[in-house]
Enzyme design. Sequence first.
Site, PDB file in Angstrom:
ATOM      1  CD  GLN A  94      -5.009  95.762 -34.445  1.00 48.18           C
ATOM      2  OE1 GLN A  94      -5.923  94.942 -34.566  1.00 48.18           O
ATOM      3  NE2 GLN A  94      -4.946  96.606 -33.418  1.00 48.18           N
TER       4      GLN A  94
ATOM      5  CG  ASP B 247       8.912  89.834 -25.895  1.00 49.41           C
ATOM      6  OD1 ASP B 247       8.468  90.795 -26.550  1.00 49.41           O
ATOM      7  OD2 ASP B 247      10.129  89.603 -25.792  1.00 49.41           O
ATOM      8  CB  SER B 248       6.557  86.507 -30.216  1.00 49.29           C
ATOM      9  OG  SER B 248       5.890  87.669 -30.649  1.00 49.29           O
TER      10      SER B 248
HETATM   11  P1  ITT Z   1       3.684  94.239 -28.296  1.00 42.64           P
HETATM   12  O1  ITT Z   1       4.985  94.468 -27.602  1.00 42.64           O
HETATM   13  O2  ITT Z   1       2.694  95.360 -28.154  1.00 42.64           O
HETATM   14  O3  ITT Z   1       3.062  92.901 -27.956  1.00 42.64           O
HETATM   15  P2  ITT Z   1       5.299  93.978 -30.694  1.00 42.64           P
HETATM   16  O4  ITT Z   1       5.005  93.879 -32.157  1.00 42.64           O
HETATM   17  O5  ITT Z   1       6.317  95.010 -30.265  1.00 42.64           O
HETATM   18  O6  ITT Z   1       3.929  94.182 -29.888  1.00 42.64           O
HETATM   19  P3  ITT Z   1       7.071  91.936 -29.709  1.00 42.64           P
HETATM   20  O7  ITT Z   1       7.843  92.888 -28.885  1.00 42.64           O
HETATM   21  O8  ITT Z   1       6.694  90.611 -29.098  1.00 42.64           O
HETATM   22  O9  ITT Z   1       5.691  92.571 -30.189  1.00 42.64           O
HETATM   23  O10 ITT Z   1       7.846  91.730 -31.076  1.00 42.64           O
HETATM   24  C1  ITT Z   1       7.602  90.622 -31.831  1.00 42.64           C
HETATM   25  C2  ITT Z   1       8.077  90.849 -33.237  1.00 42.64           C
HETATM   26  O11 ITT Z   1       8.515  89.577 -33.730  1.00 42.64           O
HETATM   27  C3  ITT Z   1       6.910  91.271 -34.111  1.00 42.64           C
HETATM   28  O12 ITT Z   1       6.835  92.653 -34.282  1.00 42.64           O
HETATM   29  C4  ITT Z   1       7.200  90.535 -35.413  1.00 42.64           C
HETATM   30  O13 ITT Z   1       8.063  91.305 -36.196  1.00 42.64           O
HETATM   31  C5  ITT Z   1       7.930  89.284 -34.957  1.00 42.64           C
HETATM   32  N1  ITT Z   1       6.997  88.156 -34.820  1.00 42.64           N
HETATM   33  C6  ITT Z   1       6.503  87.610 -33.688  1.00 42.64           C
HETATM   34  N2  ITT Z   1       5.630  86.631 -33.938  1.00 42.64           N
HETATM   35  C7  ITT Z   1       5.553  86.552 -35.282  1.00 42.64           C
HETATM   36  C8  ITT Z   1       4.811  85.749 -36.166  1.00 42.64           C
HETATM   37  O14 ITT Z   1       3.930  84.859 -35.738  1.00 42.64           O
HETATM   38  N3  ITT Z   1       4.986  85.949 -37.461  1.00 42.64           N
HETATM   39  C9  ITT Z   1       5.848  86.856 -37.935  1.00 42.64           C
HETATM   40  N4  ITT Z   1       6.575  87.684 -37.181  1.00 42.64           N
HETATM   41  C10 ITT Z   1       6.439  87.521 -35.850  1.00 42.64           C
END
Ligand code: ITT
Length: 200
Positions: free
Chosen positions: A13, A72-73
């Site tokens: 979200q 992916d982040s």
């Molecule tokens: P989707 O795979 O469904 O996109 P996810 O939460 O699993 O959702 P990721 O695999 O890309 O997404 O994991 C990224 C994690 O990195 C995310 O759950 C956060 O804990 C962290 N993260 C990424 N961007 C962030 C941000 O802008 N601020 C804080 N934490 C972030």
Amino acid sequence: MVKKKLLIATTNQGKIKEIKKSLEHLSLEISDLKENRIELKYEEKGKTFLENARGKAIFYSQFFKGLVLGEDSGLEVEKLGGAPGVYSARFAGANANDELNNKKLLALLEGVPWEERKARFISAQVVVEDGKVIFETIESVSGYILEEPRGNYGFGYDPVFYYPPLKKSFAELLPEEKNKVSHRGKALNRLKEFLEKYLK
Ligand code: ITT
């Protein structure tokens, strides 16, 4: 004219809010997985952010007619050799959540001096249409890991990520302030430039 559709292929979200806000002025009908009742889960197996972003976008493109954005982040901490990296969401294990991930990170960095607490957030974004990659980018933002969480905005590691130019943690920034400087905001700016041309 009928608007082109764009699926944000995530259930996170925090990401959804930031991405929708950033792309709202474009002539696109934007929705996420939940809104499309797509419940299938993509299993991330890639070693890099770009591989995972590509994988997500290609996978969900099977179930959606239109543009599919995969993101992916994650966070790379220098002292931890780049961890949690692509494992950021699952850092504290199978039942990880933001709070547990942050706790684990702070415990691992306990006693580590400020100058050794460097970290960066990464965002890889890929757009796929009809199973083909039509856009990809990767952006980052550098900062330091705080000793204690600060602030109530944002999500994930935002409360422990300190951004020196604004002297605040990412969770102390208003959503629009974070979007201007963050890894995701920068990648979204590139995506916007691409989409503005592509949609013409
Ligand atoms: P989707 O795979 O469904 O996109 P996810 O939460 O699993 O959702 P990721 O695999 O890309 O997404 O994991 C990224 C994690 O990195 C995310 O759950 C956060 O804990 C962290 N993260 C990424 N961007 C962030 C941000 O802008 N601020 C804080 N934490 C972030």
